[in-house]
Design a protein around this motif. Structure first.
Motif, short mmCIF file in Angstrom:
data_model
loop_
_atom_site.label_atom_id
_atom_site.label_comp_id
_atom_site.label_asym_id
_atom_site.label_seq_id
_atom_site.Cartn_x
_atom_site.Cartn_y
_atom_site.Cartn_z
N ALA A 43 0.82 -1.21 0.00
CA ALA A 43 0.00 0.00 0.00
C ALA A 43 0.86 1.26 0.00
N GLY A 47 0.45 3.68 -3.12
CA GLY A 47 -0.12 4.99 -2.78
C GLY A 47 0.82 6.15 -3.05
N TRP A 52 -1.16 9.58 -4.20
CA TRP A 52 -2.34 9.73 -3.35
C TRP A 52 -2.00 10.32 -2.01
N TYR A 53 -0.82 10.02 -1.49
CA TYR A 53 -0.38 10.55 -0.21
C TYR A 53 1.14 10.47 -0.14
N ALA A 63 -4.43 2.87 4.13
CA ALA A 63 -4.04 2.12 2.95
C ALA A 63 -3.31 0.84 3.34
#
Length: 86
Positions: A43, A47, A52-53, A63
């Motif tokens: 994740a 991610g 996304w982050y 996540a």
């Protein structure tokens, strides 16, 4: 983060994933920790690669748990049911 810290985070993530995923997962504490660590790495990589982050954001924890649940589902698909005589 140190190796011990990664193992602790993986253990917590694995426990959360097992608690949130419905069904009976018959696996030990070591496999739970390994799936949690693998889910967290998976994740985190996906991610952050998708933007996304960033690292050390709370979305990473969410996540990580989702990644561990995905791995639990995959492992459950490939495990054979054990025929036990009681």
């Amino acid at each position: 983060m140190s190796i011990i810290g990664t193992i602790i985070v993986g253990f917590v993530v694995g426990l959360l994933a097992r608690a949130l995923k419905p069904g009976n997962d018959r696996m030990g504490i070591i496999l739970t920790t390994l799936l949690g660590i693998a889910g967290a790495f998976l994740a985190s990589f996906v991610g952050q690669a998708m933007g996304w982050y960033r690292a050390n954001e709370p979305a990473g924890w969410i996540a990580s748990v989702i990644g561990a649940i995905v791995l639990l589902v995959i492992v459950a698909m490939f495990r054979r049911p054990r025929n036990r005589m009681y």
